[in-house]
Scaffold this active site. Structure first.
Site, PDB file in Angstrom:
ATOM      1  N   ARG A  90       0.780  -1.276  -0.002  1.00 45.95           N
ATOM      2  CA  ARG A  90      -0.083   0.166   0.189  1.00 45.95           C
ATOM      3  C   ARG A  90       0.950   1.315  -0.190  1.00 45.95           C
ATOM      4  O   ARG A  90       0.587   2.182  -0.665  1.00 45.95           O
ATOM      5  CB  ARG A  90      -0.906   0.005   1.060  1.00 45.95           C
ATOM      6  CG  ARG A  90      -1.611   1.215   1.165  1.00 45.95           C
ATOM      7  CD  ARG A  90      -2.654   1.253   2.394  1.00 45.95           C
ATOM      8  NE  ARG A  90      -3.421   2.538   2.577  1.00 45.95           N
ATOM      9  CZ  ARG A  90      -4.319   2.750   3.219  1.00 45.95           C
ATOM     10  NH1 ARG A  90      -4.938   1.890   4.150  1.00 45.95           N
ATOM     11  NH2 ARG A  90      -5.182   4.105   3.339  1.00 45.95           N
ATOM     12  N   TYR A 247     -14.500  10.110  -1.467  1.00 43.84           N
ATOM     13  CA  TYR A 247     -13.435   9.714  -2.437  1.00 43.84           C
ATOM     14  C   TYR A 247     -13.452  10.662  -3.645  1.00 43.84           C
ATOM     15  O   TYR A 247     -12.729  10.783  -4.405  1.00 43.84           O
ATOM     16  CB  TYR A 247     -13.518   8.229  -2.720  1.00 43.84           C
ATOM     17  CG  TYR A 247     -13.101   7.493  -1.780  1.00 43.84           C
ATOM     18  CD1 TYR A 247     -11.645   6.989  -1.564  1.00 43.84           C
ATOM     19  CD2 TYR A 247     -14.078   6.996  -0.821  1.00 43.84           C
ATOM     20  CE1 TYR A 247     -11.450   6.067  -0.615  1.00 43.84           C
ATOM     21  CE2 TYR A 247     -13.592   5.964  -0.037  1.00 43.84           C
ATOM     22  CZ  TYR A 247     -12.392   5.702   0.224  1.00 43.84           C
ATOM     23  OH  TYR A 247     -11.660   4.932   1.150  1.00 43.84           O
TER      24      TYR A 247
END
Length: 428
Positions: A90, A247
């Protein structure tokens, strides 16, 4: 009922245990199996899970194993919450896109594609193994990027539904602001996973009939508070008469986000530090509640969303309102500007036959254009994840609205393949 969790060593799992304990009547689980290849981590998490369930007086047997086949055998439902490559992967996903002036994020943009490429093959392999030992089990996917992963599962013929906590987080937040019961608050939630808008808010009765739209009141009374939560201007919500998901800031404020990421570091670094601290906390033999720190990890209300979804899939309960939940499902004509086999995120009716999307009001061009653009990228991303190849990766990046320029797509392709070789055998 037997529930298996693939990725059971996740620091999220105590949140799930807390939900199972609190909502025992909604979803009566007899056996909870946590499956994870990292046994040391699994044992720490599993011990906390046992203590949390014991504190609630929950009788479920908790089994820990690194053997997926044994863990899933005979399961009624299997939750997928995998992170292929862990926090290290990540961190890479959120770092190298910044070199090209692109947002560094693990579920969208170039980093989201990297995650999809290494995740889809692993999830499909796990799903095939589940199908062999539990052919009637429902797979509930919480693994990001949920839309792409869920489509891969459905295309392969699995009994699967995608799940995200964005909608339930908004539901709980709005209910508190409006002082109404959260389980009666219905959102007009539409879009793709991590690309959604709330276009209306209604209180429904026991039969699911909606009352007046409360969104205008919410924006008038609490617009500034919500804007701070999603980190977007309040005027943007007023102009659209919607609440975009958090988002959407990667699209509506891309350059500002990139600038901030370059100065403050990535979310991955923060999450890795939180996970290390959580795992230390989990070693405390007296800890029998989910720690407050877990709220900073993300995944708020994941347990409640998962319990409600699995309960409806198992045919538990008779409340019609409770059967309608936001899920990631096949489009099947709901959004007429998308192919039927696209996976969308909308209110759906959940029952023993699966998730059926409910009709939605027409989507305006501002939202429809972006949804169609990202859906096209997701189709190309899945093709790259299934078949590999540099050209497929480049094409998917070129199609993404956060990339969209061939020279940037070329540079990002090189960086993605260099960073991801450990998990992409075809790229070595």
């Amino acid at each position: 009922m037997k529930l298996a969790v693939v990725g059971g060593g996740s620091t999220y799992t105590p949140e799930l245990a807390d939900g199972l304990g609190r909502l025992r009547e909604t979803l009566p689980v007899d056996e909870l199996v946590l499956v994870d290849p990292v046994l040391e981590r699994l044992e720490s998490v599993g011990a906390v899970v046992r203590r949390i369930l014991a504190r609630y007086g929950h009788p479920a047997r908790v089994v820990l194993t690194d053997d997926l086949d044994a863990g899933a055998e005979g399961a009624d439902a299997v939750l997928f919450q995998l992170r292929v490559g862990g926090q290290q992967a990540r961190a890479q996903d959120e770092a190298w896109p910044l070199d090209c002036g692109c947002v560094g994020q693990e579920t969208t943009g170039a980093g989201g594609l990297a995650k999809a490429l290494r995740t889809v093959p692993v999830v499909l392999d796990a799903a095939e193994r589940v199908r062999r030992v539990a052919p009637q089990a429902w797979i509930v996917d919480f693994t990001n990027p949920v839309g792409i992963v869920t489509r891969a599962l459905l295309d392969a013929g699995h009994r699967a539904v995608g799940l995200c906590n964005v909608a339930i987080t908004f539901q709980r937040r709005f209910a508190a602001l409006l002082d109404v019961a959260p389980d009666r608050l219905r959102l007009d939630h539409v879009g793709l996973n991590h690309l959604t808008w709330e276009r209306g808010i209604h209180v429904v009765d026991d039969l699911g009939a909606p009352g007046p739209d409360l969104l205008p009141r919410l924006l008038a009374e609490h617009g500034a508070t919500i804007a701070a939560d999603i980190e977007l201007p309040v005027d943007l919500m007023y102009r659209q008469n919607t609440v975009p998901s958090y988002y959407l800031r990667y699209f509506y404020a891309h350059d500002a986000v990139v600038s901030a990421q370059r100065h403050t570091g990535s979310r991955a670094e923060e999450v890795a530090a939180i996970e290390r601290e959580l795992l230390e906390l989990y070693k405390d033999p007296t800890l029998d509640t989910k720690p407050e720190l877990l709220e900073r990890r993300g995944g708020a209300y994941y347990s409640e969303a998962a319990v409600a979804l699995v309960a409806a899939l198992m045919g538990k309960g008779t409340d019609e309102a409770a059967r309608v939940q936001v899920a990631d499902v096949r489009n099947n004509g709901i959004l007429p500007f998308l192919p039927d086999d696209a996976v969308i995120e909308v209110q759906s009716r959940i029952d023993a036959n699966g998730a059926t999307p409910l009709p939605v009001a027409p989507v305006g061009p501002l939202q429809a254009g972006l949804i169609a653009h990202v859906a096209a990228y997701e189709e190309l991303a899945l093709d790259a994840a299934l078949h590999g190849g540099r050209d497929r990766v480049f094409t998917a990046l070129l199609a993404h609205p956060l990339v969209g320029q061939y020279d940037i797509a070329e540079s990002l392709t090189d960086r993605l393949l260099a960073a991801g070789k450990e998990h992409l055998p075809w790229a070595r």
